[in-house]
Design a protein around this motif. Structure first.
Motif, PDB file in Angstrom:
ATOM      1  N   UNK A 192      29.324  42.633 115.425  1.00 52.29           N
ATOM      2  CA  UNK A 192      29.761  42.152 113.965  1.00 52.29           C
ATOM      3  C   UNK A 192      30.826  42.973 113.279  1.00 52.29           C
ATOM      4  N   UNK A 193      31.724  43.678 114.081  1.00 48.78           N
ATOM      5  CA  UNK A 193      32.584  44.465 113.708  1.00 48.78           C
ATOM      6  C   UNK A 193      33.758  43.592 113.001  1.00 48.78           C
ATOM      7  N   UNK A 194      34.293  44.249 111.913  1.00 50.34           N
ATOM      8  CA  UNK A 194      35.010  43.265 111.075  1.00 50.34           C
ATOM      9  C   UNK A 194      34.367  42.260 110.106  1.00 50.34           C
ATOM     10  N   UNK A 210      23.771  49.313 101.290  1.00 49.54           N
ATOM     11  CA  UNK A 210      25.239  49.605 101.270  1.00 49.54           C
ATOM     12  C   UNK A 210      25.981  48.313 101.923  1.00 49.54           C
ATOM     13  N   UNK A 211      27.061  47.831 101.203  1.00 54.10           N
ATOM     14  CA  UNK A 211      27.701  46.453 101.484  1.00 54.10           C
ATOM     15  C   UNK A 211      29.034  46.933 101.869  1.00 54.10           C
ATOM     16  N   UNK A 212      29.659  46.195 102.648  1.00 51.14           N
ATOM     17  CA  UNK A 212      31.045  46.456 103.086  1.00 51.14           C
ATOM     18  C   UNK A 212      31.596  45.958 104.317  1.00 51.14           C
ATOM     19  N   UNK A 213      32.746  46.213 104.870  1.00 54.92           N
ATOM     20  CA  UNK A 213      33.137  45.677 105.946  1.00 54.92           C
ATOM     21  C   UNK A 213      32.832  46.597 107.213  1.00 54.92           C
ATOM     22  N   UNK A 214      32.077  46.074 108.128  1.00 54.89           N
ATOM     23  CA  UNK A 214      31.791  47.075 109.294  1.00 54.89           C
ATOM     24  C   UNK A 214      33.131  47.292 110.117  1.00 54.89           C
ATOM     25  N   UNK A 215      33.682  48.534 110.068  1.00 59.04           N
ATOM     26  CA  UNK A 215      34.722  48.903 110.779  1.00 59.04           C
ATOM     27  C   UNK A 215      34.512  49.793 112.124  1.00 59.04           C
ATOM     28  N   UNK A 269      25.723  55.663 114.786  1.00 61.03           N
ATOM     29  CA  UNK A 269      26.209  55.675 113.488  1.00 61.03           C
ATOM     30  C   UNK A 269      26.999  54.641 113.477  1.00 61.03           C
ATOM     31  N   UNK A 270      27.462  54.135 112.107  1.00 57.20           N
ATOM     32  CA  UNK A 270      28.553  53.060 111.886  1.00 57.20           C
ATOM     33  C   UNK A 270      29.251  53.347 110.545  1.00 57.20           C
ATOM     34  N   UNK A 271      30.465  52.914 110.572  1.00 59.01           N
ATOM     35  CA  UNK A 271      31.246  53.137 109.404  1.00 59.01           C
ATOM     36  C   UNK A 271      31.567  51.726 108.637  1.00 59.01           C
ATOM     37  N   UNK A 272      31.164  51.920 107.268  1.00 67.67           N
ATOM     38  CA  UNK A 272      31.237  50.630 106.406  1.00 67.67           C
ATOM     39  C   UNK A 272      32.263  50.932 105.229  1.00 67.67           C
ATOM     40  N   UNK A 320      24.965  40.138 110.001  1.00 65.11           N
ATOM     41  CA  UNK A 320      25.450  40.360 111.586  1.00 65.11           C
ATOM     42  C   UNK A 320      25.396  39.222 112.351  1.00 65.11           C
ATOM     43  N   UNK A 321      26.233  39.110 113.354  1.00 63.89           N
ATOM     44  CA  UNK A 321      26.519  38.346 114.146  1.00 63.89           C
ATOM     45  C   UNK A 321      25.207  38.038 114.843  1.00 63.89           C
ATOM     46  N   UNK A 322      25.262  36.688 115.384  1.00 67.12           N
ATOM     47  CA  UNK A 322      23.915  36.449 116.106  1.00 67.12           C
ATOM     48  C   UNK A 322      24.093  36.681 117.616  1.00 67.12           C
ATOM     49  N   UNK A 323      25.353  37.209 118.048  1.00 61.53           N
ATOM     50  CA  UNK A 323      25.535  37.811 119.442  1.00 61.53           C
ATOM     51  C   UNK A 323      25.393  39.105 119.510  1.00 61.53           C
TER      52      UNK A 323
END
Length: 177
Positions: A50-52, A65-70, A76-79, A99-102
């Motif tokens: 689901x990146x980007x 927390x909402x935003x673009x998944x970078x 961890x993840x960066x949003x 998130x993506x289904x993949x």
């Protein structure tokens, strides 16, 4: 119809019945295998696919927390949100939307994606940017990240005091720029 034609027709009919039974059994086996294979899919692998994308992660002690998944790492993840970045510890995530289904299996991740939360926190510490640490219990601490240990991070808060915060209680680190 002679006896040979009747025998061949009977054998053809038996073969078609056997083929239908095989296909029904195979479909059931494939469905079972698909379910058992999906049991190995992780939250991280779904996030990696689901990146980007725009996502919303609901965290303990923080809320949504909402935003673009970078970026996504193993824990961890960066949003990138509205005018700020969020480093989120995946152990604090309650739910994810968008998130993506993949999924992307770990063997397909880049070496950079294999870096843990400590690396992300060290990167923030190197920038010297003011941050807000959010705890899984809802507490917050404003300050500048310092050194990052094996299971804690130093935070320089008001009046130059240094506070050690255990990583296991960190839900998110929010940039304050």
């Amino acid at each position: 119809m002679d006896s040979d034609e009747g025998l061949f027709a009977f054998l053809d009919d038996l073969e078609q019945q056997a083929q239908a039974l095989y296909e029904a059994d195979r479909a059931s086996e494939l469905a079972d295998r698909s379910r058992s294979e999906y049991a190995a899919v992780t939250l991280v692998s779904r996030l990696m696919a689901s990146l980007d994308d725009d996502v919303t992660l609901d965290l303990l002690g923080v809320g949504p927390v909402s935003g673009r998944l970078r970026r996504v790492g193993p824990d961890w993840c960066l949003v990138h949100g509205a005018a700020q970045d969020w480093v989120l510890r995946l152990a604090a995530v309650k739910a994810v939307e968008g998130v993506s289904a993949r999924s992307v299996p770990e063997v397909a991740w880049s070496p950079v994606s294999r870096l843990g939360l400590g690396s992300a926190l060290r990167r923030l510490a190197d920038t010297g940017v003011r941050c807000r640490l959010h705890g899984v219990d809802g507490t917050t601490r404003d300050g500048v990240l310092g050194r990052v240990g094996a299971d804690f991070v130093e935070v320089t808060v008001a009046e130059g005091r240094v506070v050690l915060v255990a990583r296991q209680v960190v839900a998110a680190v929010q940039s304050r720029t």
